[in-house]
Design a protein around this motif. Structure first.
Motif, short mmCIF file in Angstrom:
data_model
loop_
_atom_site.label_atom_id
_atom_site.label_comp_id
_atom_site.label_asym_id
_atom_site.label_seq_id
_atom_site.Cartn_x
_atom_site.Cartn_y
_atom_site.Cartn_z
N GLY A 11 0.81 -1.20 0.00
CA GLY A 11 0.00 0.00 0.00
C GLY A 11 0.84 1.25 0.00
O GLY A 11 2.00 1.25 0.42
N LEU A 30 0.62 5.24 1.28
CA LEU A 30 -0.04 6.31 2.03
C LEU A 30 0.44 7.64 1.46
O LEU A 30 1.62 7.99 1.60
CB LEU A 30 0.30 6.20 3.52
N GLU A 66 -4.91 7.04 -0.63
CA GLU A 66 -4.25 5.73 -0.53
C GLU A 66 -4.38 5.01 -1.86
O GLU A 66 -5.40 5.13 -2.55
CB GLU A 66 -4.86 4.85 0.57
#
Length: 401
Positions: free
Chosen positions: A291, A293, A332
């Motif tokens: 992921g 951020l 995100e």
């Protein structure tokens, strides 16, 4: 029972217990202390081709502590901006460093590897704009009979921003629009295993680990205006106008956005190594996914310089700085990419190699560049789901104690 027989029996029992405990320790305690460094630091001891030919591949592979350093020359891809003129297919040159430190247990053939990488790309479209007063007459040295004036005490102008640009002897604004400005850093920790050598001596080392990537993108546009070229029109028929500044001033307007990408990803891959005489061929491939951020910080800054006159030598009356509050935007995204390396090393001494190669790093999805779009201005901002590619050459040194 006599004292002599009791003493002999006790000594025999202790010897048996000592042997048993020693065997237990050898079986269950790690075979090597990672902090027990070899006192023989003969890194520069010469090595011959015969020495290398007699060594098996597993003996030439890194064991114990090892470290590498590489200088990187990686080109970075440009951002995809809403303006449509960003030419994202182009690559701009960048420079960086790569550090690796690892430890491989010699008997059980597994260990750890830590890698830190950084690469900075900076491409700007810059124009030199001569400022309204051209140069500061008080900022020239005294040349005696050749004329000129003496600089202030200690050779400094106070305040410093009223001085001429260092190395130019005149006052210049470097008006800059960013094309491709990226600060890239990554940190990796991998658990590695070493397989048995293949028939022709190649060694495969699979690994799994974690990658933390930081990609900070800067998108900046600047504009210079002044009363000298008519790009500022003085309006004096309304309250709160700019007539109070007088008739001679200039402005530098900066619109900047810093977009931070914090990538947290798991990865797996392998390293293949093959030895031939003094040369070592290696290939390294890893795939990562995780992921991202994201956070974009946007701000506008205005610098207004007011002069007491027009033309050369006019003194600065005041400098007015203004800025808007920083606007934060978060997001995100999902990230996937790969890291590919290929290297050729040459054995110089017992423990030192020099090497060169290439590297390709591709963050295929999930990178935000250019910051957020602005309502009413379709030319500002960038897609938060972009790619970023780095490709180029490497050159470095390897140490295996």
């Amino acid at each position: 029972m006599s004292v002599r027989k009791l003493t002999a029996s006790l000594i025999t029992t202790l010897a048996i217990l000592g042997a048993m405990s020693n065997g237990y320790a050898q079986e269950h305690v790690p075979p090597a202390d990672p902090f027990a460094f070899d006192p023989d630091f003969q890194w520069f001891r010469p090595v011959t081709n015969m020495d290398l030919a007699d060594m098996k591949p597993e003996k030439r592979a890194n064991t114990g502590w090892f470290a590498t350093y590489d200088r990187l020359a990686l080109y970075g891809s440009r951002p995809e901006l809403n303006s449509g003129d960003s030419a994202e297919t182009r690559l701009d040159s960048g420079w960086g460093h790569r550090y690796e430190i690892g430890y491989m247990l010699p008997d059980v053939e597994h260990g750890w590897l830590f890698t830190a990488t950084n690469n900075d790309v900076s491409a700007n479209d810059t124009t030199e704009r001569e400022r309204l007063n051209r140069y500061n007459e008080d900022d020239f040295p005294d040349y005696g009979e050749k004329g000129g004036v003496t600089v202030p005490p200690f050779g400094a102008i106070n305040p410093a921003e009223d001085a001429n640009n260092i190395g130019y002897y005149e006052r210049i604004y470097f008006v800059s629009d960013s094309l491709n400005v990226m600060d890239y850093n990554s940190y990796e920790l991998n658990k590695t295993w070493r397989m048995e050598p293949y028939h022709y001596g190649g060694i495969l080392e699979p690994f799994v680990g974690f990658r933390w990537g930081r990609l900070n993108d800067l998108n900046q546009q600047q504009q210079y205006t002044s009363t000298g070229d008519g790009s500022i029109v003085i309006i004096d028929d309304a309250p709160g106008n700019n007539a109070a500044l007088g008739e001679n001033y200039e402005r530098l307007f900066t619109n900047a956005t810093i977009t931070e990408n914090e990538v947290l990803a798991g990865q797996f891959g392998f390293r293949y190594t093959k030895f031939r005489d003094r040369f070592t061929y290696s290939a390294d491939f890893r795939v990562f996914t995780g992921g991202n951020l994201q956070c974009a910080m946007s701000q506008q800054i205005t610098e207004t310089t007011v002069y007491d006159g027009a033309g050369t030598g006019a003194a600065v009356s005041q400098v007015i700085l203004g800025k808007t509050p920083t606007v934060y935007t978060r997001n995100e995204e999902f990230v996937i990419g790969f890291d590919l390396r290929g290297e050729l090393a040459y054995q110089l001494t017992k423990s030192i190699k020099v090497r060169g190669g290439f590297q390709v790093v591709d963050y295929a999805t999930g990178i935000w560049r250019g910051g957020p779009s602005v309502a009413g201005n379709p030319l500002v901002g960038g897609d938060p789901n972009q790619d970023y590619v780095m490709v180029g050459g490497t050159f470095g040194i390897e140490l295996n104690r």
